[in-house]
Enzyme design. Structure first.
Site, PDB file in Angstrom:
ATOM      1  CD  GLU A  46     -11.308  23.037   5.013  1.00 40.04           C
ATOM      2  OE1 GLU A  46     -10.456  23.413   4.207  1.00 40.04           O
ATOM      3  OE2 GLU A  46     -11.554  21.829   5.230  1.00 40.04           O
ATOM      4  CE  LYS A  75     -11.919  15.679   9.088  1.00 36.73           C
ATOM      5  NZ  LYS A  75     -12.717  15.967   7.892  1.00 36.73           N
ATOM      6  CB  SER A 135     -14.048   9.189  12.113  1.00 43.01           C
ATOM      7  OG  SER A 135     -14.945   9.833  12.994  1.00 43.01           O
TER       8      SER A 135
HETATM    9  C1  LIG Z   1     -13.341  12.793  14.254  1.00 45.12           C
HETATM   10  C2  LIG Z   1     -14.065  13.299  13.052  1.00 45.12           C
HETATM   11  N1  LIG Z   1     -14.893  12.455  12.385  1.00 45.12           N
HETATM   12  C3  LIG Z   1     -15.577  12.865  11.300  1.00 45.12           C
HETATM   13  C4  LIG Z   1     -15.468  14.169  10.828  1.00 45.12           C
HETATM   14  C5  LIG Z   1     -16.275  14.549   9.636  1.00 45.12           C
HETATM   15  O1  LIG Z   1     -15.501  14.759   8.490  1.00 45.12           O
HETATM   16  P1  LIG Z   1     -15.595  13.794   7.244  1.00 45.12           P
HETATM   17  O2  LIG Z   1     -17.032  13.649   6.898  1.00 45.12           O
HETATM   18  O3  LIG Z   1     -14.820  14.508   6.197  1.00 45.12           O
HETATM   19  O4  LIG Z   1     -14.976  12.492   7.606  1.00 45.12           O
HETATM   20  C6  LIG Z   1     -14.610  15.076  11.489  1.00 45.12           C
HETATM   21  C7  LIG Z   1     -14.466  16.450  11.022  1.00 45.12           C
HETATM   22  O5  LIG Z   1     -13.822  17.278  11.609  1.00 45.12           O
HETATM   23  C8  LIG Z   1     -13.900  14.628  12.629  1.00 45.12           C
HETATM   24  O6  LIG Z   1     -13.078  15.434  13.305  1.00 45.12           O
END
Ligand SMILES: Cc1ncc(COP(=O)(O)O)c(C=O)c1O
Length: 401
Positions: free
Chosen positions: A107, A85, A374
């Site tokens: 948000e 993020k 992620s």
């Molecule tokens: C660690 C992590 N992975 C994935 C996501 C999903 O978001 P996005 O689909 O925008 O990558 C989030 C959302 O808070 C997250 O904290």
């Protein structure tokens, strides 16, 4: 994409008061994204503040456990603040400063985007307000504390299901009222144009780095690239870099919650229909009257009833496929990754890890799976502890403790 649309999806469905601000933002972004000075500043912060480039990592014991293809992680969990993020929050805040905006709103669901935004605001000395559903504040208490410590005001949202969708609606309300001095840092590849395009461009660094690292290490590309999909920012960041590689399959993994049949899930692409939410036309979970359905996921960051419009298009054209993974499978994958790799993944990420195992087994030895890891799961320990412990999978890992 040239008018804020991705095929039939995207666009701007917002109150008139926001149209001028969106035009201003689109112009600023289209200019700055090619501006050498802006890009140099962004790259410098990416290197020294975020910790880029993040490594490409072979998940050796996990690959052995599945006994099939080799699984690699793109380690976005090693970004400062613990998730991808920050890539987006950093870029948008530098942009906001250049546009003369001194107040930032955001948000957040899992709290990772809120923490990332609060962090960059602390770094640049900007006022920061983060909207968060009370249900998410409960599940992600540690991140609420982090945001407050960083100087952000966390505003509790009690409407609706008190999760990400409701927090987003409140943030949009705030923006309508304070649009002159405020920039709204949307945390995923959703919202009215130019947000989906801008967030994609800022997250593309993940895929570009991963592709380059993969090619230089192995001289070839992976068979499958996978990422979890909430609104779709880490996944679109990965997919964009590999989109023109026809041999690379793109797979988005969504929150299957308690199963698609139960209706208690958040699989917007796999289980949704076209409609408008938060200023954009995309795939959504809605009833016959167009009312947004209640969603459920054990992962707060995936608990959103739609996907970004570019994902809706990729799903429509078949360039990417979108698969739901249920809570119980994500929890098991969380435990397996933790015990076999020494990496505690976020619950959001654990969804894709489950499916990575399935695909690795199907592809067999010699196959190659690349996963966007992620984020890290420290924030989720409380949620995991609340769930029933499934059979200890670490015993099944070769050499497992
Ligand atoms: C660690 C992590 N992975 C994935 C996501 C999903 O978001 P996005 O689909 O925008 O990558 C989030 C959302 O808070 C997250 O904290």
């Amino acid at each position: 994409m040239n008018d804020g649309r991705f095929g039939r999806f995207g666009g701007r469905y917002v109150p008139e008061t926001l149209m001028v601000a969106l035009d201003e933002l689109a112009t600023a972004w289209r200019t700055l994204r090619h501006d050498p000075e802006f890009l140099a500043e962004l790259r410098d912060h990416q290197r020294k503040f975020v910790g880029r480039p993040t490594p490409l990592y072979e998940a050796q014991r996990l690959s052995e456990y599945h006994g099939g293809a080799t699984i690699h992680f793109k380690r976005e969990d090693l970004c400062h603040t613990g998730a991808h993020k920050l890539n987006n929050a950093l870029g948008q805040v530098i942009l906001a400063v250049r546009m003369g905006k001194r107040r930032i709103i955001a948000e957040t669901g899992a709290g990772q985007h809120g923490v990332a935004t609060a962090t960059v605001c602390a770094r640049f000395g900007l006022a920061c307000v983060v909207y968060m559903g009370v249900e998410d504040m409960r599940r992600q208490e540690v991140n609420v504390r982090r945001m407050r410590m960083l100087g952000a005001e966390v505003r509790a949202v009690e409407s609706g299901t008190a999760t990400l969708k409701d927090a987003t609606s409140e943030a949009i309300r705030d923006w309508v009222t304070h649009v002159r001095d405020t920039h709204y840092v949307i945390g995923s590849a959703v919202g009215p144009a130019p947000y989906p395009e801008m967030v994609r461009d800022l997250q593309r660094v993940i895929g570009d780095e991963a592709r380059e690292q993969y090619l230089s290490e192995f001289g070839t590309l992976p068979d499958v690239v996978m990422a979890c999909v909430g609104g779709g920012s880490n996944s679109i960041g990965m997919f964009t870099a590999f989109r023109d590689d026809p041999g690379v399959e793109l797979v988005g993994v969504e929150a299957g919650g308690r199963g698609l049949v139960s209706g208690e899930h958040a699989a917007g692409a796999a289980g949704g229909t076209p409609g408008v939410l938060h200023g954009s036309y995309s795939l959504l979970l809605q009833d016959a009257a167009g009312q947004i359905r209640r969603t459920h996921s054990v992962a707060a960051g995936l608990d959103y009833p739609g996907v970004g419009p570019e994902h809706a298009m990729l799903s429509d054209t078949g360039r990417a496929s979108y698969l739901p993974v249920e809570d119980t499978d994500a929890l098991a994958a969380f435990r397996l990754c933790t015990s076999s790799e020494g990496i505690i993944p976020a619950l959001e990420t654990s969804h894709v890890l489950h499916h990575a195992g399935v695909r690795a087994r199907a592809l067999g030895r010699g196959g190659r799976v690349l996963v966007c890891l992620s984020g890290r799961g420290d924030k989720d320990l409380h949620t995991v502890a609340e769930t029933e412990v499934p059979a200890d999978e670490s015993a099944a890992v070769p050499g497992g403790a």
